[in-house]
Design a protein around this motif. Structure first.
Motif, PDB file in Angstrom:
ATOM      1  N   ASP A   2     -38.564  14.524  15.785  1.00 43.32           N
ATOM      2  CA  ASP A   2     -37.600  15.352  15.074  1.00 43.32           C
ATOM      3  C   ASP A   2     -36.464  14.469  14.544  1.00 43.32           C
ATOM      4  OD1 ASP A   2     -35.705  17.140  14.225  1.00 43.32           O
ATOM      5  OD2 ASP A   2     -35.739  18.349  16.048  1.00 43.32           O
ATOM      6  N   GLN A   3     -36.489  14.187  13.232  1.00 45.65           N
ATOM      7  CA  GLN A   3     -35.504  13.286  12.630  1.00 45.65           C
ATOM      8  C   GLN A   3     -34.090  13.851  12.722  1.00 45.65           C
ATOM      9  OE1 GLN A   3     -36.115  10.084  11.595  1.00 45.65           O
ATOM     10  NE2 GLN A   3     -33.891   9.997  11.549  1.00 45.65           N
ATOM     11  N   ALA A   4     -33.937  15.161  12.538  1.00 42.75           N
ATOM     12  CA  ALA A   4     -32.606  15.764  12.624  1.00 42.75           C
ATOM     13  C   ALA A   4     -32.046  15.600  14.038  1.00 42.75           C
ATOM     14  CB  ALA A   4     -32.669  17.241  12.242  1.00 42.75           C
ATOM     15  N   GLN A   8     -28.690  13.448  15.122  1.00 39.40           N
ATOM     16  CA  GLN A   8     -27.643  14.047  15.952  1.00 39.40           C
ATOM     17  C   GLN A   8     -27.368  13.171  17.185  1.00 39.40           C
ATOM     18  OE1 GLN A   8     -28.837  17.671  17.923  1.00 39.40           O
ATOM     19  NE2 GLN A   8     -26.712  18.387  18.102  1.00 39.40           N
ATOM     20  N   LEU A   9     -28.427  12.695  17.845  1.00 39.16           N
ATOM     21  CA  LEU A   9     -28.265  11.847  19.028  1.00 39.16           C
ATOM     22  C   LEU A   9     -27.557  10.538  18.675  1.00 39.16           C
ATOM     23  CD1 LEU A   9     -31.712  12.421  20.780  1.00 39.16           C
ATOM     24  CD2 LEU A   9     -29.454  13.127  21.645  1.00 39.16           C
ATOM     25  N   GLY A  25     -28.665   7.454  25.052  1.00 42.75           N
ATOM     26  CA  GLY A  25     -29.550   6.340  24.702  1.00 42.75           C
ATOM     27  C   GLY A  25     -30.948   6.544  25.262  1.00 42.75           C
ATOM     28  N   ASN A  26     -31.043   7.012  26.489  1.00 45.26           N
ATOM     29  CA  ASN A  26     -32.351   7.279  27.093  1.00 45.26           C
ATOM     30  C   ASN A  26     -33.081   8.403  26.365  1.00 45.26           C
ATOM     31  OD1 ASN A  26     -32.146   5.249  29.004  1.00 45.26           O
ATOM     32  ND2 ASN A  26     -31.270   6.589  30.561  1.00 45.26           N
ATOM     33  N   GLU A  31     -37.389   9.898  22.608  1.00 47.95           N
ATOM     34  CA  GLU A  31     -37.771  10.467  21.316  1.00 47.95           C
ATOM     35  C   GLU A  31     -38.563   9.448  20.482  1.00 47.95           C
ATOM     36  OE1 GLU A  31     -38.017  13.771  19.025  1.00 47.95           O
ATOM     37  OE2 GLU A  31     -36.967  13.766  20.951  1.00 47.95           O
ATOM     38  N   LEU A  32     -38.129   8.186  20.512  1.00 44.05           N
ATOM     39  CA  LEU A  32     -38.829   7.143  19.748  1.00 44.05           C
ATOM     40  C   LEU A  32     -40.207   6.825  20.325  1.00 44.05           C
ATOM     41  CD1 LEU A  32     -35.901   4.635  19.059  1.00 44.05           C
ATOM     42  CD2 LEU A  32     -36.911   6.293  17.473  1.00 44.05           C
ATOM     43  N   SER A  33     -40.442   7.209  21.577  1.00 44.41           N
ATOM     44  CA  SER A  33     -41.716   6.931  22.242  1.00 44.41           C
ATOM     45  C   SER A  33     -42.758   8.022  22.005  1.00 44.41           C
ATOM     46  CB  SER A  33     -41.505   6.762  23.747  1.00 44.41           C
ATOM     47  OG  SER A  33     -40.731   5.617  24.001  1.00 44.41           O
ATOM     48  N   ARG A  34     -42.396   9.032  21.271  1.00 43.96           N
ATOM     49  CA  ARG A  34     -43.315  10.145  20.984  1.00 43.96           C
ATOM     50  C   ARG A  34     -43.981   9.914  19.630  1.00 43.96           C
ATOM     51  NH1 ARG A  34     -38.909  14.297  22.936  1.00 43.96           N
ATOM     52  NH2 ARG A  34     -39.438  14.359  25.141  1.00 43.96           N
ATOM     53  N   SER A  35     -45.281   9.707  19.667  1.00 45.93           N
ATOM     54  CA  SER A  35     -46.003   9.459  18.421  1.00 45.93           C
ATOM     55  C   SER A  35     -46.452  10.738  17.738  1.00 45.93           C
ATOM     56  CB  SER A  35     -47.237   8.604  18.709  1.00 45.93           C
ATOM     57  OG  SER A  35     -48.195   9.370  19.436  1.00 45.93           O
TER      58      SER A  35
END
Length: 160
Positions: A2-4, A8-9, A25-26, A31-35
């Motif tokens: 989810d880019q939005a 926000q994060l 940060g975690n 979020e970045l680890s979800r393909s």
């Protein structure tokens, strides 16, 4: 992904106090680890597990399969760069970090990893630039202030 939510994060991260910044940060890392694909997530997990077990070659193999099948998934490139660095394959590590950062330019873990790699390659000015970028994105990331102070002293306090 989810880019939005990510936007926000990242916005919250810049303003957060240290304890809250660590939590945010975690969340970003998660979020970045979800393909978006359970098969690709499994390859990422296998690569990460192999890295943690010190099985660098197995990690490279899992993460190469991931980058082959999901070339737009930045975390595969980032983790394979970590594996390449462990294998002392620095050229491949830099190349994979460049790819990861092209896809996800605010990935502070990948930028920090690039800074570490640049220091190892005796490029302190470039490392300082990478760490400065991490500081802009995540001012409370690990020991980023100490790293910047240390490099600044090493570089003779030059303005970069």
């Amino acid at each position: 992904m989810d880019q939005a939510r990510l936007d926000q994060l990242y916005a919250q991260l810049k303003q957060a106090e240290p304890a809250e910044a660590k939590k945010i940060g975690n969340e970003i890392i998660l979020e970045l680890s979800r393909s978006g694909s359970s098969a690709m997530d499994l390859l990422l997990k296998r690569g990460r597990d192999a890295l943690e077990a010190g099985e660098t070659q197995a990690a490279i193999e899992h993460l190469t399969a991931l980058t082959d099948h999901a070339p737009e998934f930045a975390e595969g490139w980032h983790l394979r760069a970590v594996a390449y660095r462990q294998a002392e394959l620095f050229g491949q590590a830099v190349s994979d970090l460049e790819r990861a950062l092209t896809l996800r330019p605010r990935n502070f873990e990948a930028i920090y990893g690039l800074g570490v790699l640049l220091e190892e390659l005796n490029r302190p000015e470039m490392a300082y630039e990478a760490y400065s970028r991490v500081f802009e994105i995540h001012p409370h990331y690990e020991d980023i202030s100490d790293v910047l102070d240390r490099l600044s002293a090493t570089l003779g306090g030059e303005d970069l």
